[in-house]
Motif scaffolding. Sequence first.
Motif, PDB file in Angstrom:
ATOM      1  N   LYS A  40       0.823  -1.207   0.000  1.00 35.59           N
ATOM      2  CA  LYS A  40       0.000   0.000   0.000  1.00 35.59           C
ATOM      3  C   LYS A  40       0.860   1.260   0.000  1.00 35.59           C
ATOM      4  O   LYS A  40       1.980   1.265   0.502  1.00 35.59           O
ATOM      5  CB  LYS A  40      -0.909   0.007   1.223  1.00 35.59           C
ATOM      6  N   ASP A  41       0.315   2.328  -0.560  1.00 31.72           N
ATOM      7  CA  ASP A  41       1.000   3.613  -0.502  1.00 31.72           C
ATOM      8  C   ASP A  41       1.267   3.993   0.949  1.00 31.72           C
ATOM      9  O   ASP A  41       0.400   3.837   1.817  1.00 31.72           O
ATOM     10  CB  ASP A  41       0.141   4.708  -1.157  1.00 31.72           C
ATOM     11  N   GLY A  42       2.468   4.497   1.191  1.00 37.41           N
ATOM     12  CA  GLY A  42       2.844   4.901   2.536  1.00 37.41           C
ATOM     13  C   GLY A  42       3.536   3.816   3.331  1.00 37.41           C
ATOM     14  O   GLY A  42       4.044   4.070   4.434  1.00 37.41           O
ATOM     15  N   THR A  43       3.575   2.592   2.799  1.00 35.94           N
ATOM     16  CA  THR A  43       4.291   1.512   3.486  1.00 35.94           C
ATOM     17  C   THR A  43       5.767   1.873   3.596  1.00 35.94           C
ATOM     18  O   THR A  43       6.385   2.301   2.625  1.00 35.94           O
ATOM     19  CB  THR A  43       4.149   0.180   2.732  1.00 35.94           C
ATOM     20  N   LEU A  44       6.324   1.702   4.772  1.00 33.29           N
ATOM     21  CA  LEU A  44       7.722   2.082   5.019  1.00 33.29           C
ATOM     22  C   LEU A  44       8.599   0.843   5.114  1.00 33.29           C
ATOM     23  O   LEU A  44       8.309  -0.093   5.859  1.00 33.29           O
ATOM     24  CB  LEU A  44       7.822   2.885   6.314  1.00 33.29           C
ATOM     25  N   LEU A  45       9.665   0.850   4.338  1.00 32.88           N
ATOM     26  CA  LEU A  45      10.672  -0.209   4.407  1.00 32.88           C
ATOM     27  C   LEU A  45      11.866   0.320   5.189  1.00 32.88           C
ATOM     28  O   LEU A  45      12.348   1.429   4.928  1.00 32.88           O
ATOM     29  CB  LEU A  45      11.111  -0.623   3.004  1.00 32.88           C
ATOM     30  N   TYR A  46      12.337  -0.467   6.161  1.00 27.18           N
ATOM     31  CA  TYR A  46      13.458  -0.051   6.995  1.00 27.18           C
ATOM     32  C   TYR A  46      14.732  -0.746   6.527  1.00 27.18           C
ATOM     33  O   TYR A  46      14.757  -1.957   6.366  1.00 27.18           O
ATOM     34  CB  TYR A  46      13.201  -0.417   8.457  1.00 27.18           C
ATOM     35  N   LEU A  47      15.780   0.037   6.353  1.00 25.16           N
ATOM     36  CA  LEU A  47      17.079  -0.521   5.995  1.00 25.16           C
ATOM     37  C   LEU A  47      18.049  -0.162   7.118  1.00 25.16           C
ATOM     38  O   LEU A  47      18.280   1.031   7.393  1.00 25.16           O
ATOM     39  CB  LEU A  47      17.563   0.058   4.666  1.00 25.16           C
ATOM     40  N   ARG A  48      18.595  -1.185   7.762  1.00 25.98           N
ATOM     41  CA  ARG A  48      19.463  -0.936   8.918  1.00 25.98           C
ATOM     42  C   ARG A  48      20.769  -1.712   8.789  1.00 25.98           C
ATOM     43  O   ARG A  48      20.756  -2.864   8.352  1.00 25.98           O
ATOM     44  CB  ARG A  48      18.762  -1.367  10.210  1.00 25.98           C
ATOM     45  N   PRO A  49      21.880  -1.130   9.203  1.00 26.45           N
ATOM     46  CA  PRO A  49      23.163  -1.855   9.180  1.00 26.45           C
ATOM     47  C   PRO A  49      23.155  -2.964  10.209  1.00 26.45           C
ATOM     48  O   PRO A  49      22.519  -2.857  11.260  1.00 26.45           O
ATOM     49  CB  PRO A  49      24.182  -0.771   9.530  1.00 26.45           C
ATOM     50  N   PHE A  50      23.851  -4.058   9.913  1.00 32.11           N
ATOM     51  CA  PHE A  50      23.994  -5.181  10.847  1.00 32.11           C
ATOM     52  C   PHE A  50      25.477  -5.470  10.978  1.00 32.11           C
ATOM     53  O   PHE A  50      26.059  -6.163  10.153  1.00 32.11           O
ATOM     54  CB  PHE A  50      23.240  -6.411  10.323  1.00 32.11           C
ATOM     55  N   TYR A  51      26.086  -4.894  12.026  1.00 30.88           N
ATOM     56  CA  TYR A  51      27.531  -4.983  12.206  1.00 30.88           C
ATOM     57  C   TYR A  51      27.889  -6.026  13.260  1.00 30.88           C
ATOM     58  O   TYR A  51      27.049  -6.425  14.062  1.00 30.88           O
ATOM     59  CB  TYR A  51      28.093  -3.635  12.672  1.00 30.88           C
ATOM     60  N   PRO A  52      29.158  -6.425  13.313  1.00 27.99           N
ATOM     61  CA  PRO A  52      29.626  -7.218  14.459  1.00 27.99           C
ATOM     62  C   PRO A  52      29.366  -6.447  15.747  1.00 27.99           C
ATOM     63  O   PRO A  52      29.332  -5.208  15.754  1.00 27.99           O
ATOM     64  CB  PRO A  52      31.126  -7.365  14.195  1.00 27.99           C
ATOM     65  N   ARG A  53      29.195  -7.157  16.843  1.00 28.21           N
ATOM     66  CA  ARG A  53      28.749  -6.546  18.096  1.00 28.21           C
ATOM     67  C   ARG A  53      29.662  -5.429  18.582  1.00 28.21           C
ATOM     68  O   ARG A  53      29.215  -4.467  19.207  1.00 28.21           O
ATOM     69  CB  ARG A  53      28.654  -7.638  19.170  1.00 28.21           C
ATOM     70  N   ARG A  54      30.943  -5.517  18.283  1.00 33.34           N
ATOM     71  CA  ARG A  54      31.882  -4.493  18.750  1.00 33.34           C
ATOM     72  C   ARG A  54      31.565  -3.128  18.153  1.00 33.34           C
ATOM     73  O   ARG A  54      31.968  -2.093  18.684  1.00 33.34           O
ATOM     74  CB  ARG A  54      33.319  -4.916  18.395  1.00 33.34           C
ATOM     75  N   PHE A  55      30.821  -3.112  17.046  1.00 37.82           N
ATOM     76  CA  PHE A  55      30.469  -1.856  16.391  1.00 37.82           C
ATOM     77  C   PHE A  55      29.025  -1.454  16.686  1.00 37.82           C
ATOM     78  O   PHE A  55      28.392  -0.767  15.896  1.00 37.82           O
ATOM     79  CB  PHE A  55      30.652  -1.977  14.879  1.00 37.82           C
ATOM     80  N   SER A  56      28.483  -1.904  17.821  1.00 38.30           N
ATOM     81  CA  SER A  56      27.071  -1.649  18.118  1.00 38.30           C
ATOM     82  C   SER A  56      26.764  -0.154  18.213  1.00 38.30           C
ATOM     83  O   SER A  56      25.684   0.286  17.815  1.00 38.30           O
ATOM     84  CB  SER A  56      26.666  -2.347  19.418  1.00 38.30           C
TER      85      SER A  56
END
Length: 384
Positions: A40-56
């Motif tokens: 649907k119009d307005g649907t939001l897609l999230y793009l997030r980095p997934f790093y090793p834990r040391r870079f949290s």
Amino acid sequence: MRIRRCFHFSYLMAFCLILTGSSAHSQESLTIQGYAPKLKDGTLLYLRPFYPRRFSKDQKEDADALRKDLGLIVKKGFFSGKLKVRSGDLYTLSLNKTSSDFICLSPGKLMINLPDSSLNGLKVDGNKTSVEYQLFRADLTGSKANQDFRKAWVDWSKSRITKDTSTTRRMKRVYDSLAIPSKLLTVKSTLSAIEKNPSSFINSTILYSLLDNLPDAEIKNIFLSLPKKGKRNRYAEELQYLVDSLFVGGYAPIFTQTNTNGVPVNLESYKGKYVLIDFWASWCVPCRADNPNLVKAMNKYKNRNFTILSISLDVKKELWLDAIKKDGLEWDHVSDLKEFRNEVSMRYNVYSIPDNFLIDPNGKIIAKHLHGTELLNLLGKLLN
């Protein structure tokens, strides 16, 4: 010696899903074009980095920046956006915060096709790194061994919710029986993918996910054999850090943390001694079971240039102090009381406990994961 461990489950499961310092490498622009006819119009897609834990910390900062700047909002069946990426960094693509999938990115262009109203059927094109990673994962998840293993894990998890003890035990036995075939296939497929395409930017990412499945020496040899141009992401940085600082032969990272009296303790102050850097917690049953072996080692070798420095992954100080007293742990103890967010635990890449590192008088790691009588036997060879 095999020993049960207490795991940090969120990270453990994240890396199961993958297989089914500031950066030295600059980020470059990636343009995303997407097609999602059933959203649907307005649907939001999230793009997030997934790093090793040391870079949290970096992961959170980058995720916050993406939320502000990257508008992956569906409009008339299309969406688009731009962001800065390194070659081979791993991201999660999420739909309405309910479902997500992994995607590996490189600068340039990326086309995303979402033919369904969910992430099922996700296809990527136009970005070599993204395509290579999706093909690699499809090869793994399409195998019967991994499909059976994933189903067994789901069944076991559901049985634990129902609290049906007999069913849970039966499901756990099925899960355990399928774990080794799945692991062997994963290792074989990953090493084959790296060998076939040694210059791929996904190699550091997929090699990192084998840390618990291969000896350090083998991980090190494979990583050092990869072309330099293929090591331009967080996972390559982390592997280099592990090789230099946490594998046997590396120099243990220096840290400072407060002891039970709130006094800062620095690892450098132990220079000139053999030191067992021990990770544990009062709530960790396997840790408490192994503590008598540490007591024996300390009593036998404390006058022969050996000591122990324990880092607790506790949250409540009173439980930590009580466990030290009950178990008779008469050596130095430190903690920041942040459980698996403990800064030393993160710096030492410790995801499960008990765990430990034995360092020599110069600070070099000479052994890891010593449990039961292993520590006593090794100290006997070193100090007698």
